[in-house]
Scaffold this motif. Structure first.
Motif, PDB file in Angstrom:
ATOM      1  N   LEU A   1     -15.007   1.209  -1.427  1.00 62.61           N
ATOM      2  CA  LEU A   1     -14.006   1.250  -0.620  1.00 62.61           C
ATOM      3  C   LEU A   1     -15.142   2.776  -0.104  1.00 62.61           C
ATOM      4  N   THR A   2     -15.783   2.075   1.665  1.00 71.26           N
ATOM      5  CA  THR A   2     -16.700   3.363   2.032  1.00 71.26           C
ATOM      6  C   THR A   2     -15.778   4.766   2.416  1.00 71.26           C
ATOM      7  N   HIS A   3     -14.567   5.011   2.975  1.00 70.76           N
ATOM      8  CA  HIS A   3     -13.664   6.197   3.196  1.00 70.76           C
ATOM      9  C   HIS A   3     -12.103   5.549   3.360  1.00 70.76           C
ATOM     10  N   TRP A   4     -11.705   6.374   3.632  1.00 71.32           N
ATOM     11  CA  TRP A   4     -10.083   6.247   3.495  1.00 71.32           C
ATOM     12  C   TRP A   4      -9.192   7.710   3.795  1.00 71.32           C
ATOM     13  N   THR A   5      -8.131   7.424   4.306  1.00 71.02           N
ATOM     14  CA  THR A   5      -7.462   8.724   4.922  1.00 71.02           C
ATOM     15  C   THR A   5      -6.944   9.433   3.815  1.00 71.02           C
ATOM     16  N   ALA A   6      -6.266   8.858   3.054  1.00 70.93           N
ATOM     17  CA  ALA A   6      -5.180   9.361   1.814  1.00 70.93           C
ATOM     18  C   ALA A   6      -5.652   8.899   0.827  1.00 70.93           C
ATOM     19  N   SER A   7      -5.144   9.322  -0.473  1.00 69.11           N
ATOM     20  CA  SER A   7      -5.849   9.015  -2.072  1.00 69.11           C
ATOM     21  C   SER A   7      -4.790   8.920  -2.260  1.00 69.11           C
ATOM     22  N   PHE A   8      -4.799   8.705  -3.750  1.00 66.81           N
ATOM     23  CA  PHE A   8      -3.630   8.678  -4.908  1.00 66.81           C
ATOM     24  C   PHE A   8      -3.608   8.447  -6.609  1.00 66.81           C
ATOM     25  N   SER A   9      -3.253   9.075  -7.508  1.00 66.84           N
ATOM     26  CA  SER A   9      -3.281   8.929  -8.670  1.00 66.84           C
ATOM     27  C   SER A   9      -2.240   8.714  -9.570  1.00 66.84           C
ATOM     28  N   LEU A  10      -2.684   8.230 -10.903  1.00 68.19           N
ATOM     29  CA  LEU A  10      -1.480   7.767 -11.773  1.00 68.19           C
ATOM     30  C   LEU A  10      -1.021   7.868 -12.118  1.00 68.19           C
ATOM     31  N   THR A  11      -0.044   8.484 -13.073  1.00 68.48           N
ATOM     32  CA  THR A  11       0.144   9.250 -15.195  1.00 68.48           C
ATOM     33  C   THR A  11       1.663   8.424 -15.488  1.00 68.48           C
ATOM     34  N   SER A  12       2.201   8.069 -16.098  1.00 71.16           N
ATOM     35  CA  SER A  12       2.940   7.636 -16.868  1.00 71.16           C
ATOM     36  C   SER A  12       3.877   8.176 -17.451  1.00 71.16           C
ATOM     37  N   ARG A  13       3.346   9.908 -17.600  1.00 68.10           N
ATOM     38  CA  ARG A  13       5.140  10.508 -17.660  1.00 68.10           C
ATOM     39  C   ARG A  13       6.125  10.651 -17.486  1.00 68.10           C
ATOM     40  N   TRP A  14       6.757   9.884 -16.606  1.00 75.92           N
ATOM     41  CA  TRP A  14       7.986   9.996 -15.798  1.00 75.92           C
ATOM     42  C   TRP A  14       8.482   8.390 -16.542  1.00 75.92           C
ATOM     43  N   SER A  15       8.030   7.759 -17.831  1.00 74.92           N
ATOM     44  CA  SER A  15       7.791   6.164 -18.492  1.00 74.92           C
ATOM     45  C   SER A  15       9.820   6.497 -19.072  1.00 74.92           C
TER      46      SER A  15
ATOM     47  N   HIS B   1       0.642  10.849  -7.654  1.00 76.45           N
ATOM     48  CA  HIS B   1       0.192  11.705  -7.253  1.00 76.45           C
ATOM     49  C   HIS B   1      -0.849  11.496  -5.442  1.00 76.45           C
ATOM     50  N   LYS B   2      -0.279  12.329  -5.116  1.00 79.40           N
ATOM     51  CA  LYS B   2      -1.171  12.070  -3.333  1.00 79.40           C
ATOM     52  C   LYS B   2      -1.676  13.403  -3.642  1.00 79.40           C
ATOM     53  N   LEU B   3      -3.432  12.698  -3.022  1.00 80.23           N
ATOM     54  CA  LEU B   3      -4.284  13.379  -2.921  1.00 80.23           C
ATOM     55  C   LEU B   3      -5.204  13.399  -1.947  1.00 80.23           C
ATOM     56  N   GLN B   4      -5.771  13.491  -1.161  1.00 81.43           N
ATOM     57  CA  GLN B   4      -6.433  14.206   0.199  1.00 81.43           C
ATOM     58  C   GLN B   4      -7.599  12.872   0.456  1.00 81.43           C
ATOM     59  N   GLY B   5      -7.469  11.953   1.333  1.00 85.89           N
ATOM     60  CA  GLY B   5      -8.473  10.841   1.751  1.00 85.89           C
ATOM     61  C   GLY B   5     -10.106  11.395   1.340  1.00 85.89           C
ATOM     62  N   ARG B   6     -11.079  10.796   1.214  1.00 90.20           N
ATOM     63  CA  ARG B   6     -12.657  11.112   0.457  1.00 90.20           C
ATOM     64  C   ARG B   6     -13.359   9.911   0.669  1.00 90.20           C
ATOM     65  N   HIS B   7     -15.116   9.934   0.454  1.00 91.50           N
ATOM     66  CA  HIS B   7     -16.087   8.837   0.642  1.00 91.50           C
ATOM     67  C   HIS B   7     -15.881   8.323  -1.021  1.00 91.50           C
ATOM     68  N   ASN B   8     -16.818   7.104  -0.400  1.00 94.52           N
ATOM     69  CA  ASN B   8     -17.104   6.136  -1.149  1.00 94.52           C
ATOM     70  C   ASN B   8     -15.789   5.771  -3.492  1.00 94.52           C
ATOM     71  N   TYR B   9     -14.723   4.972  -3.306  1.00 92.65           N
ATOM     72  CA  TYR B   9     -14.080   4.581  -3.521  1.00 92.65           C
ATOM     73  C   TYR B   9     -14.616   3.462  -4.876  1.00 92.65           C
TER      74      TYR B   9
ATOM     75  N   PRO C   1       1.187  -1.334   0.226  1.00 93.66           N
ATOM     76  CA  PRO C   1      -0.060  -0.127   0.447  1.00 93.66           C
ATOM     77  C   PRO C   1       0.750   1.369  -0.172  1.00 93.66           C
ATOM     78  N   LEU C   2       0.552   2.316   0.312  1.00 97.15           N
ATOM     79  CA  LEU C   2       1.244   3.400  -0.913  1.00 97.15           C
ATOM     80  C   LEU C   2       1.702   3.818   0.553  1.00 97.15           C
ATOM     81  N   TYR C   3       0.772   3.613   1.647  1.00 96.25           N
ATOM     82  CA  TYR C   3       1.612   4.610   3.144  1.00 96.25           C
ATOM     83  C   TYR C   3       2.879   3.904   3.708  1.00 96.25           C
ATOM     84  N   LYS C   4       2.565   2.324   3.090  1.00 92.58           N
ATOM     85  CA  LYS C   4       4.497   2.463   3.600  1.00 92.58           C
ATOM     86  C   LYS C   4       4.889   3.084   3.085  1.00 92.58           C
ATOM     87  N   TYR C   5       5.051   3.847   1.897  1.00 89.66           N
ATOM     88  CA  TYR C   5       6.180   4.315   1.464  1.00 89.66           C
ATOM     89  C   TYR C   5       5.880   6.096   2.505  1.00 89.66           C
TER      90      TYR C   5
END
Length: 536
Positions: free
Chosen positions: A87-101, A66-74, A7-11
């Motif tokens: 997932l109904t709720h989590w404290t942090a989120s992320f999104s992904l791009t391949s910009r640095w390929s 990209h780190k984002l805020q937590g939210r409801h309704n994943y 999981p991302l929170y390990k990083y």
């Protein structure tokens, strides 16, 4: 190797422009857990989410996180061989791009390159922090985080992702949608925006409450991936109308529902049933047609009346034509103004979210404190049936004896809970009964700022008035106020009918006991809705 599947929170996130994770080949052969679609809960496997998003192939490689805020309704979905979970709720989120390929594992380990390895102890995974670049001046003006208070709509954008539009025009469509979103000014107390892609099957990209800050919303729009397939706009409208505006998915009670449907050319399926469901659900469907069919193409169009059938009302307001995707910029402002035009949103104007209801309450000595509480319970029951909010229905209350007291006005309480609590807290006055003067006072002081056709006054009294009620009631009705009279105990039926609007029988109620008031609630609510529909 396994660290990229954690999981991302390990990083250890560092506050910079981004983090690059180098994923190994065939990472899906390991058991990975992914929560969300497009935006992922930080408990998700980074590389598993990258495969699901489509930014990582079987050969592995770097992805930018990209780190984002937590939210409801994943939201859950199946994509690229990965089944993500809800997932109904989590404290942090992320999104992904391949910009640095272009980065390689070797480049990631060399500090002189434009990336720095921040987890050098991992043997098979390198987590890199992109070197900061000077920020370019944003083309989008800075917006207030609270949002546009004059446009408190729940807006679903249904965009075209079919073979018709193609990749190039799809990118132009994304730019147009981003400009619209920027001008709408999302925020907690402003408009909320969600997005669905129309293709063979509709795909929900994000819900109304996933992005309530402009920067996050614009980033999510920018990262939308083109799908291809048929232009099944009807399916997309049906899917959006059925699922998008529920409270579980972030819909706000009492806020107008708007659906903006973008279509390149013409749809592959029928829109009739979907549009009917949307209208019955109080959704204002706008159809924006870009590059409408040319005369020589009309033979291929399944239903030439699709625009008229899709919109909330075929009056010209809900249909919008843009000749080309290369000329959309000048249409951003006028289309934004339409989406935010509260008075023009005819399909959202139901009795439950549009009426102004005044309660005129007899506080004379003959009522008594215990019975006065029963009257307040009765009125709270009526209020509870309506969607009271700062953009919806409103209630106000006046208590009278020989004197009148404005307990609270129509604009004093913007939520249902606050309004009902204020109603229940009204203290009993005690005194004589001057109903006529009270009607005149209410007409002048409670309804002075509201428009005609949606104003209702419910008079509750238990006895005969010491003054004339006919003239004040006639004046109130001439002002556009629909009157209901509710009598208890010794209230004369002649006075009750004199105060009530036509037809008298359906606007007059009487009970011998205060305990019988509650039985009138359903009939009064139905009556108000019937009157509202006839007047509007």
């Amino acid at each position: 190797f396994r660290s990229s599947l954690l999981p991302l929170y390990k990083y250890n996130f560092i506050n910079t422009d981004g983090v690059v994770v180098l994923c190994p080949p065939d990472c899906t052969q390991w058991r990975v857990s992914v929560f969300g679609t497009g935006v992922y809960a930080s408990v998700s496997s980074v590389c598993g989410a990258a495969v699901h998003r489509g930014v990582l192939g079987p050969s592995g490689g770097p992805v930018r996180v990209h780190k984002l805020q937590g939210r409801h309704n994943y939201m859950s979905s199946y994509a690229h061989g990965i089944q993500s979970q809800a997932l109904t709720h989590w404290t942090a989120s992320f999104s992904l791009t391949s910009r640095w390929s272009h980065l390689t594992q070797q480049q990631c380990g060399v500090s002189s390159r434009p990336a720095v390895c921040v987890l050098p102890s991992l043997t098979s995974v390198c987590v890199c922090v992109a070197a900061k670049k000077p920020l370019k001046k944003s083309s989008v003006k800075k917006v207030l985080t609270g949002g546009n208070k004059d446009c408190q709509m729940d807006i679903a954008m249904v965009i075209d992702s079919s073979n018709n539009i193609g990749q190039r025009r799809f990118n132009l469509q994304k730019n147009f949608v981003a400009k619209l979103a920027a001008m709408l000014r999302v925020g907690q107390i402003g408009p909320h925006i969600g997005l669905v892609q129309a293709s063979d099957s509709p795909r929900t990209e994000f819900l109304l409450t996933n992005y309530t800050q402009p920067k996050e919303l614009l980033f999510a729009i920018k990262e939308l991936a083109y799908l291809g397939g048929d232009t099944n706009t009807g399916k997309a409208i049906m899917h959006t109308a059925e699922t998008f505006y529920t409270q579980e998915n972030g819909g706000r009670r009492g806020h107008p529902r708007v659906m903006m449907v973008l279509i390149d050319g013409w749809p592959s399926d029928d829109l009739d049933q979907a549009a009917m469901l949307a209208r019955e659900s109080g959704i204002n469907v706008f159809l924006v047609s870009v590059a409408k069919p040319a005369p020589e193409e009309l033979a291929m169009v399944r239903d030439k009346e699709f625009m008229k059938k899709a919109v909330c009302k075929d009056n010209g307001f809900f249909s919008y034509l843009i000749p080309s995707w290369f000329s959309t910029t000048k249409h951003v402002k006028p289309l934004t103004q339409r989406l935010c035009s509260l008075d023009g949103l005819l399909c959202s104007k139901t009795c439950y979210n549009s009426v102004n209801i005044g309660f005129l309450i007899d506080g004379s000595s003959s009522v008594g404190d215990g019975n006065f509480q029963l009257v307040l319970d009765f009125l709270a029951g009526i209020a509870r049936s309506f969607d009271i909010s700062d953009v919806g229905a409103r209630i106000g209350a006046v208590q009278f004896t020989y004197d009148q007291r404005l307990e609270f006005g129509l604009y004093d309480h913007s939520t249902k809970d606050d309004a009902i609590n204020a109603l229940r807290r009204i203290p009993y006055m005690s005194g004589g009964t001057a109903t006529g003067a009270a009607i005149s006072y209410t007409t002048q002081n409670l309804f002075r700022r509201t428009g005609p056709g949606r104003n209702f006054l419910i008079v509750v009294t238990d006895g005969q008035s010491y003054d004339d009620v006919i003239s004040p009631a006639v004046a109130a009705r001439k002002q556009g106020i629909t009157m209901y009279s509710v009598g208890v105990a010794w209230a004369p039926l002649e006075d009750l009918k004199a105060m009530a609007s036509e037809p008298k029988d359906s606007h007059t109620f009487f009970t011998r006991e205060f305990t019988g008031l509650a039985e009138f609630i359903p009939a009064l609510v139905r009556g108000i809705c019937r009157d509202f529909t006839e007047n509007n």
